[in-house]
Scaffold this active site. Sequence first.
Site, PDB file in Angstrom:
ATOM      1  N   SER A  10      11.921   1.703  -1.558  1.00 32.47           N
ATOM      2  CA  SER A  10      11.576   1.255  -2.905  1.00 32.47           C
ATOM      3  C   SER A  10      10.116   1.539  -3.224  1.00 32.47           C
ATOM      4  O   SER A  10       9.715   1.470  -4.380  1.00 32.47           O
ATOM      5  CB  SER A  10      11.833  -0.248  -3.028  1.00 32.47           C
ATOM      6  OG  SER A  10      10.964  -0.934  -2.133  1.00 32.47           O
ATOM      7  N   GLY A  42      14.112  -5.852  -3.625  1.00 25.81           N
ATOM      8  CA  GLY A  42      14.531  -7.073  -2.943  1.00 25.81           C
ATOM      9  C   GLY A  42      14.867  -8.243  -3.833  1.00 25.81           C
ATOM     10  O   GLY A  42      15.510  -9.199  -3.408  1.00 25.81           O
ATOM     11  N   CYS A  72      14.518   1.415   4.221  1.00 26.77           N
ATOM     12  CA  CYS A  72      14.478   0.188   3.430  1.00 26.77           C
ATOM     13  C   CYS A  72      15.654  -0.683   3.846  1.00 26.77           C
ATOM     14  O   CYS A  72      16.817  -0.258   3.758  1.00 26.77           O
ATOM     15  CB  CYS A  72      14.584   0.561   1.949  1.00 26.77           C
ATOM     16  SG  CYS A  72      14.692  -0.836   0.843  1.00 26.77           S
ATOM     17  N   ASN A  73      15.365  -1.890   4.291  1.00 23.85           N
ATOM     18  CA  ASN A  73      16.431  -2.814   4.704  1.00 23.85           C
ATOM     19  C   ASN A  73      17.330  -3.177   3.521  1.00 23.85           C
ATOM     20  O   ASN A  73      18.546  -3.269   3.659  1.00 23.85           O
ATOM     21  CB  ASN A  73      15.814  -4.098   5.260  1.00 23.85           C
ATOM     22  CG  ASN A  73      15.058  -3.865   6.546  1.00 23.85           C
ATOM     23  OD1 ASN A  73      15.584  -4.054   7.625  1.00 23.85           O
ATOM     24  ND2 ASN A  73      13.803  -3.452   6.449  1.00 23.85           N
ATOM     25  N   CYS A 194      11.648  -6.192   6.619  1.00 26.52           N
ATOM     26  CA  CYS A 194      11.396  -5.382   5.418  1.00 26.52           C
ATOM     27  C   CYS A 194      10.339  -4.367   5.834  1.00 26.52           C
ATOM     28  O   CYS A 194       9.379  -4.725   6.523  1.00 26.52           O
ATOM     29  CB  CYS A 194      10.895  -6.263   4.276  1.00 26.52           C
ATOM     30  SG  CYS A 194      10.154  -5.342   2.897  1.00 26.52           S
ATOM     31  N   THR A 195      10.540  -3.124   5.443  1.00 26.52           N
ATOM     32  CA  THR A 195       9.652  -2.074   5.958  1.00 26.52           C
ATOM     33  C   THR A 195       8.223  -2.172   5.411  1.00 26.52           C
ATOM     34  O   THR A 195       7.325  -1.518   5.924  1.00 26.52           O
ATOM     35  CB  THR A 195      10.235  -0.681   5.670  1.00 26.52           C
ATOM     36  OG1 THR A 195      10.527  -0.571   4.266  1.00 26.52           O
ATOM     37  CG2 THR A 195      11.499  -0.462   6.472  1.00 26.52           C
TER      38      THR A 195
HETATM   39  N1  DGL Z   1      10.854  -2.156   1.817  1.00 23.68           N
HETATM   40  C1  DGL Z   1      12.057  -2.762   1.371  1.00 23.68           C
HETATM   41  C2  DGL Z   1      12.899  -3.296   2.530  1.00 23.68           C
HETATM   42  O1  DGL Z   1      12.759  -2.870   3.655  1.00 23.68           O
HETATM   43  C3  DGL Z   1      12.028  -3.785   0.275  1.00 23.68           C
HETATM   44  C4  DGL Z   1      10.901  -3.934  -0.644  1.00 23.68           C
HETATM   45  C5  DGL Z   1      11.340  -4.321  -2.039  1.00 23.68           C
HETATM   46  O2  DGL Z   1      11.672  -5.484  -2.292  1.00 23.68           O
HETATM   47  O3  DGL Z   1      11.407  -3.408  -2.858  1.00 23.68           O
HETATM   48  O4  DGL Z   1      13.752  -4.125   2.316  1.00 23.68           O
END
Ligand code: DGL
Length: 287
Positions: A10, A42, A72-73, A194-195
């Site tokens: 994201s 998220g 991205c999780n 979360c990454t």
């Molecule tokens: N980096 C994303 C993840 O690993 C989420 C960040 C977002 O909320 O956009 O879930």
Amino acid sequence: MNAPIGVFDSGIGGLSVLKALRAELPLEDFIYIADSGHAPYGERDDAHVLARSRALTAHLVQKNVKAVVIACNTATAAAINQLRAEYPQLPIIGVEPALKPAALLSRTRRIGVMATRSTLASSRFKLLLDSLASQAEFVLQPCDGLADAIERGIKAQAGAESATEIIAACARNIRAMGQFGLENGEIDTLVLGCTHYPFAGDHLQALVGADVTLVETGEAVARQTQRLLRAAAGSIGPAVTGPGRISLLTTGDAYTLKAAAAHWLALHEPVDLLPTRSNSLHSTPSS
Ligand code: DGL
């Protein structure tokens, strides 16, 4: 010609995965897309995240990638099953909160899990959690706003104000999870689900104390990517002498991605804007 590996998130969080991928696969070319124009994922509904994941994957497929890493999780939880069904020939690697490694590491059997609200609410996460419920107690913390604070923070990395916002968001979430430490009943292991969060790792470590183990997924994802590429015959071109090229694309603010790549990965590549047509929420896969 050695085809590139596509990576998307994201925003800038997936750079934590790209960093591990580059360390594991230094000869490979990568195309990284930060979907900052449609973030955060998220706190959005699944339909939005699925549509964005499909549009970005379709764009990467057009670029002839040989694999896609969903860095991205939240997007993995919402979209990986669908994407794998739509592209059965394409290796697609996802990211999920590292509950299993954490369960192996924890001595107190009390584990904190920081992730987006959407990841924690997903059926994929619930399945994972249920499979480990007998091994440890997991304290789940939806960290609204933390990924966003990290995105904003990189823009003004020198400014005390931005760090203050990140530290405040970290402190709020850590406080909500309870007591950290190595004694019975305390949380001794913290999963960064979360990454984006590894980029707040120093702040989090300072808040929970040096004894607490922080667990992230970048390296495991990079190893899994390498395994899948090896399994797909001929996908690592023997003629490649490297180092691999990195293309950086964003649907949002180019400066944020440029600053983050320079700051965290010492990457000084130009950042291109992804053309609006590829941003369409209605893109359909080409295979
Ligand atoms: N980096 C994303 C993840 O690993 C989420 C960040 C977002 O909320 O956009 O879930």
